[in-house]
Design an enzyme around this catalytic site. Sequence first.
Site: not given
Ligand code: UGA
Length: 448
Positions: A15, A127, A162, A274
Amino acid sequence: MIDLVRVSVFGLGPVGLATAVCFAAKGYRVIGVDSDPQRVRQLKEGKLAFFEPGLKELLKQSVRSKTLQVTEDYHLNAESDFSFICVGTPSNPDGSANLNYVRSVASEIGMSLRPNKKRQVVVVKSTVIPGSARRLVKPILIRKSGRKYGKNLFLCSNPEFLREGNAIHDTRMPDRIVIGSDENSAIRMLENFYLDFHGESTRTIIKTTFENAEFIKYASNSFLATKISFINCIANIAQLTPGADVRTIATGIGLDQRIGPRFLNAGLGWGGSCFPKDLKALVSLSKSLGYDPKLIEASILTNLNQRQRAVEMCKEEMGTLMGKRLAVLGLSFKPDTDDLREAVSIPLIRKLIAEGGIVSVYDPVAMPNARRMLGGTVRYSPTAEACVKGTDCCILVTEWGEFVKLQPSFFVKRMKRPLMIDGRRIYDASKFRRAGVIIRGIGLGASS
Ligand code: UGA
């Protein structure tokens, strides 16, 4: 542009670094402070200890042009107009958020401000649980700096949204900006900073209290994780219903504008640095306040059980896993990152091994990190081809672009028995079946 803007960023993980290089690329004078000497040394050489698309190029550019100075010396913060706290808030063993890094950086910022009087707005991007800016960070800053709050020392809460793998895009084009403070002038200063940084593309700016800003971050992550756990719950029911398919169900519900189509991809569950820690921290906060947050707890539990679905499907198809050769495609917690923190792949692979399976793994970028976690327990394949060759079953765990492109013939030609467990629902099941692949998928009922 407003007069030469000087910014410090404390904490150069995913970040902080994305924030620092994007500010530097805009032309601001950025000081990136990190307490880890090895990280500082690497960054000065333009090297990254983790994978994030586009970040290395911007880092090199900003170090070369001297818009970004990477240092361990927090005293250099003294001349900055804004300092951003971007350090991690990992989980304590009881699930609560560990604020030690925030505490120590607040202290460093305070000490750096003691010698001079130049106005600075301190911005908490980490956070932190609601109440932390007002009750933890602000008193430390006042005490250590000896300054008068509201005169030449200000504080804002400005949570970061992000996503790993999209860090540059999300830093430059956030859906919204949230600014919380107890000083309107601080909110105005940070708002003007962002209006300059984002220019025309600035979306909504929410101006509120510290606590609401802090809460918005936890509520966002909890909602997104719960949305995924919800669709995974529907997927598990659909899977028991011949003729049903969660992908079509998700499309159908996502078209309702009140629901929206994103974050409805059913799969083996959510991971990363996260969601798991933030949901646990919200549960811990809630319980400490005397409220039992059953919905968030159910999201966590649904998620923990979800990875088991892959093992169950393997066993349903093969009986026992003892001595079976199993390929795992994708290890990172999601595509476009090498991050294995709370990745579904690791506990899943350990379970497959515990059941007697012989596991080969492949990931486009996370192999070095995987070696550190899995040691000699699996075979590391240099390519997807080598990984699936001669195996009895392939489990797709992370939907990297290069796996999405694979055709059924890729598996039919190479596997001993072409059995695919599609853990992210990236393949067209009927096409795979027609080509001779036995395919099972999360949320895919038996063909009617
Ligand atoms: C998440 C949030 O999306 C960000 O907005 C936030 O800033 C960040 O945490 C944080 O707190 O710093 P991130 O952990 O990078 O971001 O990843 P995501 O894209 O949100 O995915 C998280 C998990 O959910 C992954 O394991 C992904 O595979 C899973 N996922 C996501 C699903 O299983 N299905 C979906 O439809 C979307």
